[in-house]
Design an enzyme around this catalytic site. Structure first.
Site, PDB file in Angstrom:
ATOM      1  N   HIS A 292       0.838  -1.206   0.000  1.00 16.96           N
ATOM      2  CA  HIS A 292       0.000   0.000   0.000  1.00 16.96           C
ATOM      3  C   HIS A 292       0.874   1.258   0.000  1.00 16.96           C
ATOM      4  CE1 HIS A 292      -3.988  -1.866   0.590  1.00 16.96           C
ATOM      5  NE2 HIS A 292      -3.344  -2.770   1.306  1.00 16.96           N
ATOM      6  N   ASP A 355      -0.766  -5.182   5.969  1.00 19.62           N
ATOM      7  CA  ASP A 355      -1.757  -6.009   5.282  1.00 19.62           C
ATOM      8  C   ASP A 355      -1.508  -6.030   3.779  1.00 19.62           C
ATOM      9  OD1 ASP A 355      -2.478  -3.248   5.168  1.00 19.62           O
ATOM     10  OD2 ASP A 355      -4.451  -3.822   4.444  1.00 19.62           O
ATOM     11  N   GLU A 356      -2.012  -7.068   3.133  1.00 14.57           N
ATOM     12  CA  GLU A 356      -2.077  -7.178   1.662  1.00 14.57           C
ATOM     13  C   GLU A 356      -0.747  -6.828   0.997  1.00 14.57           C
ATOM     14  OE1 GLU A 356      -6.816  -6.291   1.035  1.00 14.57           O
ATOM     15  OE2 GLU A 356      -5.483  -4.568   1.235  1.00 14.57           O
ATOM     16  N   ALA A 357       0.357  -7.305   1.592  1.00 17.25           N
ATOM     17  CA  ALA A 357       1.691  -7.087   1.010  1.00 17.25           C
ATOM     18  C   ALA A 357       1.975  -8.196   0.007  1.00 17.25           C
ATOM     19  CB  ALA A 357       2.743  -7.034   2.108  1.00 17.25           C
ATOM     20  N   ASP A 358       1.119  -8.333  -0.992  1.00 15.76           N
ATOM     21  CA  ASP A 358       1.181  -9.462  -1.921  1.00 15.76           C
ATOM     22  C   ASP A 358       2.396  -9.404  -2.837  1.00 15.76           C
ATOM     23  OD1 ASP A 358      -1.220 -10.149  -0.768  1.00 15.76           O
ATOM     24  OD2 ASP A 358      -2.444  -9.328  -2.389  1.00 15.76           O
TER      25      ASP A 358
END
Length: 679
Positions: A292, A355-358
């Site tokens: 993000h 979060d959401e560190a894809d």
């Protein structure tokens, strides 16, 4: 591409006439006339009374006195604990709320050592020992209102309850006519969880200082004590960092849909922090890392592994960006950001996202988090992050908080972090996310997690929600408001109310009090208050915003607020007024007793509303000031316990206080009693 805001009603600032019209509809819906007990020396406007049983979140203990209420008068004062600056600050806050609508001077003076003076006393001694650091004891008599607590936080929470016990017009921004009546009795209250928060995402759509302040004012009413600000994301960076100025000037120059974005100067952020602190709310700043981060990557090419800055981003996809975990200058950057942010933030937490560190491998993610967590603790703060920071590769740091936003009732990352000593803030997206639509017809919001009506937001237990996470590991609850579709202040209001008060009750009130049927009535009673405050709330069909809300016309004395002997206040039948009715024990001698004030001696008409099921008769004796007014008064069957009728008789009252008692005379007890009207 320019984003067009979804259709939404314009801000409404209703007149007092509109509010009173709503009150008339409420009474008419019940099929009842408004009856005034007495007329003061000068004519007063009609106004709905407030019950001690209307407070949100519901208090631990409520003991209505059934006696004379307190009336705030023009000569009243506010009396904080002598020698306590924090108590004086709470007094100044209360005066600011009350002066604008009452027009009273309400001078502030230190409390004396004797009996509380006429007005509102804020004392740091004498509270019930069980109230703890955030609780309070509130006593209302005919002479004064006294709030006692162990800390200024407790005093402030007591003040929020006092606001709700005053008529909704107390929230007016302009002077309204009196009277300002507070029901008599005692409330002893304290929170279930220490942490009761909400989050406002100012990164996807930027919201200016004035909007954040307005939001703070409104959430304070429901004893929210943390506001989490999501300050960075792919679409925008919202806080000045002196060592990295392009973060704000370039990274903050846009938002979802391509609007102009914006950012807070350090002075503006400190203004928000100070404003929140005056309302006993702690600001938690979040810089989301390592994902993000497109706004940061676009601002500084050297933060990218390939040294090439991407374009600014105005979409809503997630998981594509990441800081370069293998570069040392990444950690210098993060340390600079956290250092400057910590200096602006007196609260105990720095939220580092996670979060959401894809776009980051699990190994890179663990390396990154293990490097930056010590930076947080070195600044005297505790690490807070989304529950992905519970990954096994991430080391535990002292005081670590994981914030759960998943959709399931079990999560190995959370239970694993708890086993290492972490605490949990509960924010399940399908229960607590305020950006989720209420229904398919909601004009703004998303529904990827769920559609969350008010009951869905209310009917879950934060203390038992996740398996493997005991209640002792739950620090509290937080309701996040992400802003992909939330563009205006009206949008914030619409998505926050009425769901945030539901989450606030989960965080504050004992689980033993959890009752949807009772809550929906108390929540409905907040509607007139929100209307006067100008809040554009969602009028959920699950909540009786008009008929059925527990407000009472002047001249009505609810049985559940009276003195009750050998009976119990209940709310398990339909059609009652206020917050419930009294169900007598099956015994002779049970009674309900009201205290009624009359301006002058003379005859009045009593109307007793009751329900008697299929019983042929459950007689009662009616006494006035101890003298029989009716003996063996018959109450015929009403056919069903949700069918209500009235019994009328004429009695003579004396000037001043009068005691009216309705006593069951047979072993079957008396009928269910709803209220007494006096005309």
């Amino acid at each position: 591409m320019s984003m067009v805001a979804p259709p939404f009603p314009a801000r409404r600032r209703p007149s007092r006439l509109a509010c009173l019209a709503g009150a008339v509809l409420l009474v008419a819906a019940a099929g009842l006339a408004v009856i005034v007990v007495t007329q003061p020396a000068r004519a007063q406007p009609a106004r709905l009374a407030v019950s001690m049983n209307e407070v949100v979140p519901v208090p631990v203990s409520v003991q209505p006195s059934g006696g004379t209420p307190y009336t705030l008068s023009p000569d009243a004062g506010i009396f904080p604990q002598a020698g306590s600056t924090p108590a004086a600050d709470v007094g100044a806050y209360l005066a600011g709320v009350l002066r604008r609508s009452t027009g009273y001077a309400l001078p502030i003076a230190p409390a004396g050592s004797g009996a509380p003076a006429r007005g509102v006393s804020l004392l740091l001694a004498g509270a019930d020992p069980g109230v703890g650091a955030q609780g309070y004891q509130l006593d209302v008599t005919a002479d004064a209102v006294v709030i006692r607590a162990q800390t200024a936080d407790g005093l402030f929470n007591g003040v929020q309850t006092l606001r709700q016990l005053l008529p909704p017009e107390i929230e007016s921004a302009v002077v309204r006519p009196d009277p300002w009546v507070v029901p008599g009795g005692r409330i002893v209250d304290y929170p279930r969880f220490a942490y009761r928060g909400t989050m406002l995402d100012v990164a996807r759509h930027f919201h200016p200082v004035a909007t954040v302040k307005q939001h703070i004012d409104r959430i304070a009413l429901y004893k929210i004590n943390y506001l989490h600000l999501h300050l960075s994301d792919d679409q925008g960076w919202r806080i000045v960092v002196d060592k990295w100025p392009r973060l704000a000037t370039y990274g903050g120059s846009t938002q979802v849909g391509g609007g102009p974005g914006g950012h807070y100067t350090k002075a503006q952020f400190q203004e928000i922090v100070a404003y929140a602190a005056q309302r006993h709310i702690t600001i938690i700043p979040e810089i989301d890392l390592p994902g993000h981060t497109n706004a940061a990557l676009a601002s500084y090419a050297e933060l990218n592994c390939n040294g090439v800055a991407p374009q600014l981003y105005t979409g809503t996809a997630v998981g594509f960006s990441s800081l370069c975990s293998s570069k040392e200058n990444t950690y210098a950057f993060v340390n600079d950001v956290l250092t400057e942010l910590a200096a602006l933030t007196p609260g105990p937490y720095l939220h580092i996202g996670g979060d959401e560190a894809d776009a980051t491998s699990p190994e890179q993610y663990g390396t990154f988090m293990n490097r930056i967590q010590p930076m947080v603790t070195a600044k005297g703060k505790s690490v807070m992050g989304w529950h992905q920071i519970g990954a096994s590769a991430v080391q535990h740091s002292p005081g670590r908080i994981v914030q759960y936003w998943g959709l399931n009732t079990s999560d190995a990352l959370v239970s694993g972090a708890v086993s290492k000593g972490a605490k949990v803030v509960m924010s399940p997206a399908n229960k607590a996310y305020l950006d989720m639509k209420y229904t398919a017809q909601s004009p703004v919001g998303q529904d990827w997690a769920a559609r969350i009506e008010v009951r869905t937001a209310y009917d879950w237990n934060p203390g038992t929600y996740l398996s493997g996470v005991p209640a002792s590991a739950v620090l509290g609850v937080e309701a996040p408001l992400w802003t992909e579709t939330i563009v205006t202040e009206d949008h914030i209001e619409y998505m926050t109310f009425p769901r945030l008060p539901a989450i606030a009750e989960l965080g504050w009130s004992p689980w033993s009090t959890h009752d949807w049927d009772a809550f929906r009535l108390r929540l409905g009673a907040q509607g007139p208050r929100w209307t006067i405050m100008g809040i554009d709330f969602y009028r959920s069909p699950q909540v009786p915003w008009g008929s059925g809300t527990p407000t009472t016309p002047a001249g009505r004395y609810e049985a559940e607020s009276a003195t009750i002997s050998r009976g119990v206040a209940e709310s398990n039948h339909a059609g009652f007024s206020g917050t419930g009715f009294v169900n007598y024990d099956n015994a002779a001698g049970a009674y309900v007793q009201w205290t009624v004030n009359a301006a002058q001696a003379g005859p009045v008409t009593l109307r007793l509303r009751y329900s008697n099921g299929t019983a042929v008769n459950r007689p009662m004796d009616i006494t006035v000031n101890g003298t029989p007014a009716a003996t063996g008064l018959a109450f015929a069957g009403t056919g069903a316990w949700a069918t209500w009728q009235t019994k009328t008789l004429t009695v003579t009252l004396r000037a001043g206080a009068n005691t009216i008692r309705a006593t069951a005379t047979t072993a079957n007890g008396g009928p269910n009693v709803d209220y007494l009207d006096v005309q």
